[in-house]
Design an enzyme around this catalytic site. Structure first.
Site, PDB file in Angstrom:
ATOM      1  CB  SER A   1     -57.205  -6.367 -15.823  1.00  0.00           C
ATOM      2  OG  SER A   1     -57.727  -7.450 -16.688  1.00  0.00           O
TER       3      SER A   1
ATOM      4  CD  GLU B   1      -2.989  -0.864   0.113  1.00  0.00           C
ATOM      5  OE1 GLU B   1      -2.997   0.380  -0.424  1.00  0.00           O
ATOM      6  OE2 GLU B   1      -3.783  -1.655  -0.209  1.00  0.00           O
TER       7      GLU B   1
END
Length: 779
Positions: free
Chosen positions: A386, A105
């Site tokens: 519907s 890192e």
């Protein structure tokens, strides 16, 4: 002579030399001045940004930085990321892990002062040359710690201002804490995948061992994971995990922490070696309340979409009405009020605020013990039946064709264009010429599809898009009685009817407060999806679904409450009908609304083709009942207000009922063509252009229609050899009626009344079984 020439040239060179040097000096000084100015400007900008940097505290650096989720009233309903973090002090962190982290890192970690100019220059060069380093490539380990502690990791937040503040705070942290302490903070802070935070907890999760008992290869794996915890997950992506682990080992060699032989020996070990087969609890929520599960799941998805993660100490304020949520969960998981057929019978329901799009309650399942399982409230693989009719058929018909509520529509034999598929209704009957109101209230299919033909697929699609409803494939005629959408989509779409025509995209998060105090507020920007006239007239018709004698949704009726809504059921395919009882359904829906809330409910089975996983006619009302009880509860302390007729809507009394029309248009003729390939359009003499465009769109809709997609339980296609004859008779009647309505009056109201008289006569003829209307049946 030559000596004089030589002397002259030397003289000119002496004169020319100083001038060149002077020019060169000016260029150099200009370049230096430019860089000095850039540095001064950059320094000024840096200190300007740094002056507004947030405070960074010990608690922010050392705490688990869990994210809190709040309901709409500011009550904490969940804390994310707190279970899976076991803090480990620096003295208990193995030196080999520290060496691995620093090597991969930030190898100059112990020398730099919180920021590393060399890394910044390298990252800038990487940006210019197109490498993947980017701004983050210049971040030191201390800067990464600052970002995790007080800033969002969202890509949109990686601005110059944020990077300047990050660098300033990193230098501040570097002055206040030792390198060992900073490394301790980092090792305990990082996200390690699978809802695990910190490397001590990761050791327990991945290896079922404490940190101090891991091997060099295992330390290297953990040290490399924070860069991309998902991609370097050894369970899911062992290839990538090994590559990253080996990169860490090689970085340790370069940093002279281990020898090449030690690295090679560790590299030879399988990345899967020693991985735990079982794990400790990794739930991300501290509040184990099942009733918020589906809502919380959608909140986290929305949070992620905004670029946040749950390890940044956020306060997330949602739109959740906890009282309504608890009630919905209770009513769906108890048989004391509603009689559910089995625990396999499932529910997906969403309730939104009708006026702003806030999702206030959601249920994704019932009788489930799985956290963050299938959320049926947002699934889009079940047909809506519907409930699509107001959205795709009748809404657009009012919006674009200016149909009145008493528009005559045809319920006569119909064959889908280009197929042999006959469209029928649940009762296998034709009602002849009926009003649009009656067709919608009784949920009859053929008038809906004929109306969609007149509207045209293109304009229906445009209308749906305005309501947030789209699909990958083109819409077709059959989608007018069923489309694959979710309860979330339907609740939001119907809310536009409730509020007068404005669509609000549904959303869950109202506000986010970052650990540094930054506040981000969210809302849904409403867009006009239809006229107020369309919204009002659809609403007035949908009231009858629950109140009329032949309405399809009486079980949803809430006494005394102003409401409107629509039922929807879907049928099994023809080849499966013999395997289930008559009138059985695959899905049952109800979507209803008040001026305060809009709610959509789906009910059914996850596997409808398994034995006994059908919905009986009686069970099809469960969706209505869920809506009824929940909406009644949610409406207790809300204003109960009816909808007000807009100024551009006129009213007439017809057969004892108040009917509505759009002011300025003549109405009341039979518009639906009985021929499935024809679609004359009803408009008044003032809108002939609408008539022409409608005919064109209808033709397109015919070409786009094909076969079957979803099947509505009210559809039931059958072969009917005499349909053509019946259609011809009806078509003749339609043409006659359309012709008789073409004359215009000087006064709009008088024109409307005359049309009403014509329609009254049409309706009376229909009610008396006029011989010109074949297959008409009274209910």
């Amino acid at each position: 002579m030559s000596d004089n020439n030589q002397e002259s040239r030397m003289t000119r060179n002496r004169v020319k030399g100083p001038k060149h040097r002077h020019l060169l000096r000016k260029i150099i000084l200009s370049i230096v001045a430019f860089f000095v100015a850039i540095i001064a400007l950059g320094s000024g900008l840096f200190f300007y940004y740094a002056s507004s940097a947030p405070e960074i505290t010990y608690n922010a650096l050392s705490s688990d930085n869990s994210t809190k989720i709040y309901d709409a009233n500011g009550k904490v309903i969940s804390r994310l990321g707190i279970q899976n973090r076991e803090y480990v002090k620096s003295k208990d962190i193995p030196s080999q892990l520290k060496e691995a982290v620093v090597s991969i890192e930030d190898r100059r970690f112990y020398k730099e002062g919180g920021v590393d100019p060399l890394r910044i220059v390298g990252a800038a060069f990487g940006n210019l040359t197109g490498s993947s380093l980017g701004l983050q490539g210049g971040s030191t380990l201390t800067q990464q710690l600052v970002k995790l502690s007080v800033f969002s990791t969202a890509a949109s937040e990686q601005t110059l201002k944020r990077k300047a503040q990050e660098a300033y705070l990193a230098m501040k942290v570097n002055r206040q804490y030792s390198k060992d302490k900073i490394l301790e903070f980092y090792i305990n802070k990082v996200y390690m995948g699978n809802n695990v935070y910190g490397m001590q907890t990761a050791a327990e999760y991945y290896y079922n061992k404490p940190l101090k008992k891991l091997s060099l290869a295992e330390y290297a794996l953990l040290a490399g994971m924070p860069q991309s915890p998902t991609n370097y997950n050894p369970y899911l992506y062992p290839k990538y995990a090994k590559e990253r682990r080996d990169q860490v080992l090689q970085a340790m060699v370069r940093n002279k922490e281990i020898s090449q032989s030690e690295a090679d020996k560790a590299k030879a070990i399988s990345v899967k070696r020693g991985l735990a087969k079982t794990h400790h609890n990794t739930d991300v929520t501290s509040v184990n309340e099942k009733y918020i599960d589906s809502y919380l799941k959608q909140t986290l998805q929305e949070l992620k979409a905004k670029g946040y993660n749950t390890s940044s100490g956020l306060k997330v304020y949602t739109n959740l009405n906890l009282s309504n949520q608890k009630y919905l969960y209770k009513i769906a998981n108890s048989n004391s009020t509603i009689n559910f057929p089995s625990n396999d019978f499932q529910v997906g329901a969403t309730m939104v605020n009708s006026n702003n799009g806030k999702v206030v309650a959601m249920l994704g399942s019932r009788k489930s013990n799985i956290s963050f399982g299938l959320n049926r409230a947002v699934q889009t693989d079940r047909s809506s039946g519907s409930t699509m009719k107001p959205l795709m058929d009748y809404g657009p018909a009012i919006e674009y064709l200016h149909y009145p509520t008493y528009q005559m529509v045809q319920d006569t034999p119909f064959t889908y264009p280009g197929t042999n598929t006959k469209l029928m209704d649940f009762d296998d009957r034709y009602e002849g010429n009926i009003t649009m109101r009656r067709a919608l209230v009784e949920s009859r299919n053929i008038p809906a599809i004929r109306t969609l033909q007149d509207v045209g697929i293109d304009r229906a699609t445009e209308f749906l898009k305005g309501l947030g409803i789209t699909q990958k494939s083109a819409f077709n005629l059959q989608n007018g009685i069923g489309a694959y959408i979710s309860s979330e989509q339907e609740a939001a779409a119907y809310a536009a009817f409730a509020n007068g025509g404005t669509y609000y995209k549904p959303y869950y998060i109202n506000k986010i407060v970052e650990a540094n105090g930054d506040v981000h507020k969210y809302s849904s920007q409403g867009k006009k999806a239809m006229s107020s006239a369309t919204a009002f007239m659809i609403t007035d018709m949908l009231k009858g679904v629950m109140t009329d004698a032949n309405g399809s949704g009486p079980s949803a009726k809430i006494d005394g409450l102003y409401e409107a809504g629509k039922t929807g059921t879907t049928q099994y395919p023809d080849n499966y009908l013999s395997s289930v009882p008559s009138m059985s359904s695959m899905d049952s829906w109800f979507t209803g609304y008040t001026k305060n809330y809009s709610m959509s409910v789906w009910t059914g089975y996850d596997k409808p083709f398994e034995a006994n996983h059908y919905i009986t006619e009686q069970q099809s009302t469960i969706a209505q009942e869920l809506y009824k009880y929940t909406m009644a509860y949610a409406s207790q302390n809300k204003p109960n207000v009816d909808w007000t007729k807009p100024d551009d809507v006129g009213s007439v009394t017809k057969d004892g009922k108040t009917e509505y029309y759009v002011v300025g248009y003549s109405n009341g003729v039979v518009n639906n063509s009985s021929s499935s390939t024809s679609s004359s359009t009803v408009v008044n003499s003032n809108s002939s252009s609408s008539s022409r465009s409608s005919s064109k769109d209808s033709s397109n809709s015919t070409n786009n229609s094909s076969g079957s997609s979803s099947s509505d339980v009210e559809q039931h296609p059958k072969d009917n050899d005499d349909s053509s004859k019946s259609s011809d008779s009806s078509s003749s009647s339609s043409s006659s009626s359309s012709s008789s309505s073409s004359s215009s009056q000087t006064n709009d109201q008088q024109q409307n009344n005359n049309a009403n008289q014509n329609q009254n006569q049409d309706q009376n003829n229909n009610d008396n079984n006029n011989q010109n209307q074949t297959n008409a049946n009274n209910n």
